[in-house]
Motif scaffolding. Structure first.
Motif, PDB file in Angstrom:
ATOM      1  N   TYR A  77       0.960  -1.091  -0.120  1.00 30.93           N
ATOM      2  CA  TYR A  77       0.081  -0.028   0.012  1.00 30.93           C
ATOM      3  C   TYR A  77       0.756   1.247  -0.043  1.00 30.93           C
ATOM      4  O   TYR A  77       1.840   1.347   0.728  1.00 30.93           O
ATOM      5  N   SER A 118      -0.810   3.933   0.816  1.00 31.36           N
ATOM      6  CA  SER A 118      -1.467   4.441   2.297  1.00 31.36           C
ATOM      7  C   SER A 118      -2.390   3.413   2.270  1.00 31.36           C
ATOM      8  O   SER A 118      -3.209   2.711   1.670  1.00 31.36           O
ATOM      9  N   ARG A 119      -2.870   3.463   3.820  1.00 30.04           N
ATOM     10  CA  ARG A 119      -3.788   2.530   4.206  1.00 30.04           C
ATOM     11  C   ARG A 119      -4.198   2.959   5.807  1.00 30.04           C
ATOM     12  O   ARG A 119      -3.306   3.514   6.458  1.00 30.04           O
ATOM     13  N   TRP A 157     -12.140   0.471   6.467  1.00 30.68           N
ATOM     14  CA  TRP A 157     -10.606   0.590   6.107  1.00 30.68           C
ATOM     15  C   TRP A 157     -10.511   1.085   4.557  1.00 30.68           C
ATOM     16  O   TRP A 157     -11.347   0.697   3.713  1.00 30.68           O
ATOM     17  N   LYS A 158      -9.517   1.948   4.307  1.00 28.16           N
ATOM     18  CA  LYS A 158      -9.307   2.449   3.238  1.00 28.16           C
ATOM     19  C   LYS A 158      -7.663   2.465   2.648  1.00 28.16           C
ATOM     20  O   LYS A 158      -6.772   2.815   3.619  1.00 28.16           O
ATOM     21  N   GLY A 159      -7.435   1.929   1.556  1.00 29.55           N
ATOM     22  CA  GLY A 159      -6.167   1.555   1.093  1.00 29.55           C
ATOM     23  C   GLY A 159      -5.830   1.937  -0.207  1.00 29.55           C
ATOM     24  O   GLY A 159      -6.768   1.659  -1.048  1.00 29.55           O
ATOM     25  N   THR A 160      -4.715   2.280  -0.343  1.00 29.93           N
ATOM     26  CA  THR A 160      -4.298   2.610  -1.922  1.00 29.93           C
ATOM     27  C   THR A 160      -3.192   1.707  -2.251  1.00 29.93           C
ATOM     28  O   THR A 160      -2.202   1.783  -1.606  1.00 29.93           O
ATOM     29  N   GLY A 162      -1.984   2.364  -7.691  1.00 31.18           N
ATOM     30  CA  GLY A 162      -2.770   3.695  -7.286  1.00 31.18           C
ATOM     31  C   GLY A 162      -4.322   3.516  -6.980  1.00 31.18           C
ATOM     32  O   GLY A 162      -5.068   4.285  -6.674  1.00 31.18           O
ATOM     33  N   LYS A 163      -4.720   2.153  -7.123  1.00 33.91           N
ATOM     34  CA  LYS A 163      -6.237   1.763  -7.228  1.00 33.91           C
ATOM     35  C   LYS A 163      -6.797   1.900  -5.600  1.00 33.91           C
ATOM     36  O   LYS A 163      -5.827   1.408  -4.752  1.00 33.91           O
ATOM     37  N   GLU A 164      -7.528   2.624  -5.241  1.00 33.65           N
ATOM     38  CA  GLU A 164      -8.053   2.658  -3.969  1.00 33.65           C
ATOM     39  C   GLU A 164      -9.114   1.950  -3.696  1.00 33.65           C
ATOM     40  O   GLU A 164     -10.193   1.794  -4.584  1.00 33.65           O
ATOM     41  N   MET A 165      -9.227   1.486  -2.494  1.00 32.17           N
ATOM     42  CA  MET A 165     -10.218   0.286  -2.066  1.00 32.17           C
ATOM     43  C   MET A 165     -10.855   0.545  -0.568  1.00 32.17           C
ATOM     44  O   MET A 165     -10.006   1.122   0.261  1.00 32.17           O
ATOM     45  N   THR A 166     -12.089   0.568  -0.338  1.00 34.14           N
ATOM     46  CA  THR A 166     -12.558   0.592   0.741  1.00 34.14           C
ATOM     47  C   THR A 166     -13.301  -0.719   1.375  1.00 34.14           C
ATOM     48  O   THR A 166     -13.981  -1.369   0.280  1.00 34.14           O
TER      49      THR A 166
END
Length: 171
Positions: free
Chosen positions: A83, A85-86, A112-115, A120-124
């Motif tokens: 990640y 970021s997370r 939880w949110k991570g990139t 660069g894909k962002e997921m929640t």
């Protein structure tokens, strides 16, 4: 005289009914504060195990093969490599319950949110965590979430990298 005895009995019954036992459910407790601190530590990548009993067992998406507190922190450090970021988002839900067996548990429902670092894909992802406490320390931790989206995306990234490597070798 019967009336006075009856009134006294009624008053005693009313007071007895108003007596409250231990708090069985709350959204404010020292244990909840400990879990909030643990979540804040996770978000800041402070891998502190002081909130756990030495014999604590952590189970993530399984009921087998528990992790020790230090192994759980190593798990987080290892997955952090994926990640950019997370972290857990703000405005989460926490509750503490005292079970019929006298066990103290804190449940939390988190987003939880991570990139992903690679693309660069962002997921929640919604996550449920539950912690059992004894003498102010975490003795059990269970975490449940659906990792499918992340696993699929990491597999796509790995497949694309392998394809690029194969193509380089054939040129």
């Amino acid at each position: 005289m019967k009336s006075i005895i009856l009134q006294c009995a009624l008053v005693a019954l009313i007071f007895g009914a108003c007596q409250q036992g231990p708090v069985r459910y709350t959204q404010n407790s020292p244990e909840i504060d400990t879990v909030k601190n643990l979540i804040a530590n996770y978000n800041s990548k402070n891998f502190d195990t002081s909130m756990y009993a030495d014999t604590s067992k952590t189970f993530y998406n399984t009921r087998e093969n528990p992790l020790s507190p230090s192994e759980a922190m190593d798990y987080h450090k290892q997955t952090d490599n994926n990640y950019a970021s997370r972290g857990f988002m703000d405005d989460q839900e926490y509750e503490m319950v005292l079970t019929d067996d006298g066990e103290t548990w804190v449940n939390c429902w988190l987003d939880w949110k991570g990139t992903l670092a690679a693309n660069g894909k962002e997921m929640t992802i919604p996550i449920h965590l539950t912690y059992q406490f004894v003498d102010g320390k975490i003795v059990r931790e269970y975490g449940y979430w659906d990792p499918t989206e992340i696993v699929m995306e990491l597999q796509k990234i790995e497949a694309a990298a392998q394809m690029a490597e194969d193509q380089e070798q054939t040129e």
